[in-house]
Design a protein around this motif. Structure first.
Motif, mmCIF file in Angstrom:
data_model
loop_
_atom_site.group_PDB
_atom_site.id
_atom_site.type_symbol
_atom_site.label_atom_id
_atom_site.label_comp_id
_atom_site.label_asym_id
_atom_site.label_seq_id
_atom_site.Cartn_x
_atom_site.Cartn_y
_atom_site.Cartn_z
ATOM 1 N N ASP A 63 62.082 21.439 42.417
ATOM 2 C CA ASP A 63 63.529 21.584 42.501
ATOM 3 C C ASP A 63 63.991 21.693 43.947
ATOM 4 O OD1 ASP A 63 63.971 21.431 39.759
ATOM 5 O OD2 ASP A 63 63.548 23.552 39.496
ATOM 6 N N ARG A 64 63.173 22.307 44.801
ATOM 7 C CA ARG A 64 63.516 22.378 46.228
ATOM 8 C C ARG A 64 63.486 20.984 46.832
ATOM 9 N NH1 ARG A 64 60.580 26.568 49.590
ATOM 10 N NH2 ARG A 64 58.882 25.130 49.241
ATOM 11 N N VAL A 65 62.496 20.191 46.471
ATOM 12 C CA VAL A 65 62.407 18.811 46.950
ATOM 13 C C VAL A 65 63.605 18.024 46.437
ATOM 14 C CG1 VAL A 65 61.084 16.661 46.769
ATOM 15 C CG2 VAL A 65 59.903 18.829 47.222
ATOM 16 N N ARG A 66 63.925 18.195 45.172
ATOM 17 C CA ARG A 66 65.053 17.492 44.568
ATOM 18 C C ARG A 66 66.360 17.857 45.282
ATOM 19 N NH1 ARG A 66 65.543 17.951 38.304
ATOM 20 N NH2 ARG A 66 63.872 16.441 38.456
ATOM 21 N N ALA A 67 66.534 19.130 45.602
ATOM 22 C CA ALA A 67 67.756 19.581 46.275
ATOM 23 C C ALA A 67 67.902 18.919 47.648
ATOM 24 C CB ALA A 67 67.760 21.096 46.408
ATOM 25 N N VAL A 68 66.802 18.792 48.363
ATOM 26 C CA VAL A 68 66.853 18.142 49.680
ATOM 27 C C VAL A 68 67.155 16.659 49.520
ATOM 28 C CG1 VAL A 68 65.536 17.555 51.759
ATOM 29 C CG2 VAL A 68 65.347 19.847 50.770
ATOM 30 N N ARG A 69 66.528 16.025 48.548
ATOM 31 C CA ARG A 69 66.810 14.602 48.307
ATOM 32 C C ARG A 69 68.265 14.384 47.920
ATOM 33 N NH1 ARG A 69 61.317 13.400 45.008
ATOM 34 N NH2 ARG A 69 59.986 12.966 46.806
ATOM 35 N N LYS A 152 66.354 18.412 67.728
ATOM 36 C CA LYS A 152 66.912 18.838 66.431
ATOM 37 C C LYS A 152 65.963 18.421 65.301
ATOM 38 C CE LYS A 152 71.834 18.647 67.654
ATOM 39 N NZ LYS A 152 71.760 18.325 69.083
ATOM 40 N N ARG A 153 65.465 17.208 65.383
ATOM 41 C CA ARG A 153 64.504 16.736 64.375
ATOM 42 C C ARG A 153 63.249 17.600 64.384
ATOM 43 N NH1 ARG A 153 65.367 10.420 65.981
ATOM 44 N NH2 ARG A 153 67.182 10.065 64.654
ATOM 45 N N SER A 154 62.786 17.942 65.558
ATOM 46 C CA SER A 154 61.588 18.771 65.687
ATOM 47 C C SER A 154 61.805 20.149 65.051
ATOM 48 C CB SER A 154 61.235 18.911 67.172
ATOM 49 O OG SER A 154 60.161 19.781 67.345
ATOM 50 N N MET A 155 62.988 20.716 65.249
ATOM 51 C CA MET A 155 63.292 22.019 64.649
ATOM 52 C C MET A 155 63.286 21.918 63.121
ATOM 53 S SD MET A 155 66.175 23.893 66.976
ATOM 54 C CE MET A 155 67.104 22.575 67.743
ATOM 55 N N VAL A 156 63.924 20.876 62.593
ATOM 56 C CA VAL A 156 63.975 20.693 61.137
ATOM 57 C C VAL A 156 62.564 20.481 60.587
ATOM 58 C CG1 VAL A 156 64.728 19.120 59.302
ATOM 59 C CG2 VAL A 156 66.359 19.902 61.037
ATOM 60 N N GLU A 157 61.781 19.669 61.264
ATOM 61 C CA GLU A 157 60.413 19.416 60.819
ATOM 62 C C GLU A 157 59.602 20.706 60.786
ATOM 63 O OE1 GLU A 157 56.876 16.235 61.697
ATOM 64 O OE2 GLU A 157 58.086 16.894 63.390
ATOM 65 N N HIS A 158 59.743 21.539 61.817
ATOM 66 C CA HIS A 158 59.038 22.819 61.865
ATOM 67 C C HIS A 158 59.444 23.715 60.695
ATOM 68 C CE1 HIS A 158 57.313 26.518 63.543
ATOM 69 N NE2 HIS A 158 58.441 27.081 63.143
ATOM 70 N N ILE A 159 60.747 23.810 60.455
ATOM 71 C CA ILE A 159 61.239 24.675 59.375
ATOM 72 C C ILE A 159 60.758 24.169 58.023
ATOM 73 C CG2 ILE A 159 63.315 25.482 58.175
ATOM 74 C CD1 ILE A 159 64.704 25.396 60.981
ATOM 75 N N MET A 160 60.857 22.869 57.797
ATOM 76 C CA MET A 160 60.430 22.314 56.508
ATOM 77 C C MET A 160 58.933 22.489 56.303
ATOM 78 S SD MET A 160 62.877 18.959 56.089
ATOM 79 C CE MET A 160 62.397 18.659 54.365
ATOM 80 N N GLN A 164 56.838 24.890 53.496
ATOM 81 C CA GLN A 164 55.875 24.183 52.659
ATOM 82 C C GLN A 164 56.513 23.068 51.835
ATOM 83 O OE1 GLN A 164 53.818 27.315 50.554
ATOM 84 N NE2 GLN A 164 52.595 27.813 52.353
ATOM 85 N N LEU A 165 57.457 22.388 52.454
ATOM 86 C CA LEU A 165 58.030 21.192 51.839
ATOM 87 C C LEU A 165 57.164 20.008 52.251
ATOM 88 C CD1 LEU A 165 61.735 22.114 52.455
ATOM 89 C CD2 LEU A 165 60.725 21.687 50.226
ATOM 90 N N GLU A 171 59.795 14.035 57.095
ATOM 91 C CA GLU A 171 59.910 12.816 57.895
ATOM 92 C C GLU A 171 61.170 12.043 57.502
ATOM 93 O OE1 GLU A 171 57.428 8.691 58.402
ATOM 94 O OE2 GLU A 171 56.293 10.531 58.094
ATOM 95 N N ARG A 172 61.422 11.975 56.225
ATOM 96 C CA ARG A 172 62.597 11.247 55.727
ATOM 97 C C ARG A 172 63.890 11.939 56.188
ATOM 98 N NH1 ARG A 172 63.693 10.436 49.407
ATOM 99 N NH2 ARG A 172 65.735 9.493 49.570
ATOM 100 N N VAL A 173 63.921 13.272 56.083
ATOM 101 C CA VAL A 173 65.087 14.029 56.517
ATOM 102 C C VAL A 173 65.310 13.835 58.018
ATOM 103 C CG1 VAL A 173 66.016 16.355 56.852
ATOM 104 C CG2 VAL A 173 64.963 15.751 54.666
ATOM 105 N N CYS A 174 64.246 13.983 58.780
ATOM 106 C CA CYS A 174 64.355 13.848 60.236
ATOM 107 C C CYS A 174 64.826 12.453 60.630
ATOM 108 C CB CYS A 174 63.027 14.175 60.902
ATOM 109 S SG CYS A 174 62.615 15.937 60.788
#
Length: 177
Positions: A63-69, A152-160, A164-165, A171-174
């Protein structure tokens, strides 16, 4: 037809149950509540079960993956012309999925001389007058925004990653920021 306002997380939950392109929120709710036009109100037990399901939704990994998608596919996200606005939407969504994991991820995220996230604007301004702090909507956090898109992409990648996403989702989000 009447218009109602619902919280973003509830909207995402309803949208996550879409079975085909173009299905309306009303159709989704009718199906979930087993409600047909002209019938009596949905049974209270059904509404209670739906509410319990919504509360548990963000705790399940799929559901977390679905929410991001869903965020990536949303009109609100598509309408953002600036990377910083997409960045802020992603941060808000990640926080809404798991506030404690978001907190842990941001506490370990900082630059050589800068703090990237803080609970108030002043903390970020102390690390540089040109940090351009912005409040992350729906969270108690502020983030610096004058970094380049790569950072900004690096920060998002670190958080995700810390949340444990899946790496391919990060990669897709970034790639959209």
């Amino acid at each position: 037809m009447k218009t109602i306002e619902v919280d973003e997380d509830l909207y995402r939950y309803i949208a996550s149950h879409t079975q085909h392109i173009g299905e309306s929120a009303s159709d989704i709710l009718r199906r979930m509540l087993k409600f047909t036009p002209g019938s009596a109100n949905a049974p209270a037990a059904e509404v209670a079960n739906l509410s319990k399901e919504a509360d548990k939704a963000v705790s399940r990994p799929q559901d977390r993956v679905r929410a991001v998608r869903e965020l990536l596919l949303s009109d609100e996200y598509a309408e953002q012309k600036k990377a910083v606005n997409r960045f802020m939407l992603v941060l808000s969504t990640l926080y809404s999925l798991d506030a404690s994991a978001f907190k842990a991820a941001t506490e370990s995220l900082h630059g050589r001389t800068r703090t990237y996230f803080a609970g108030d604007e002043q903390t970020l301004l102390q690390n540089g007058a040109q940090t351009k702090p912005k409040h992350v909507p729906g969270t108690p956090y502020w983030v610096i925004t004058n970094t380049n898109t790569g950072r900004k992409r690096s920060m998002v990648e670190h958080i995700m990653s810390a949340m444990q996403l899946p790496a391919e989702l990060a990669e897709r989000v970034c790639g959209t920021i």
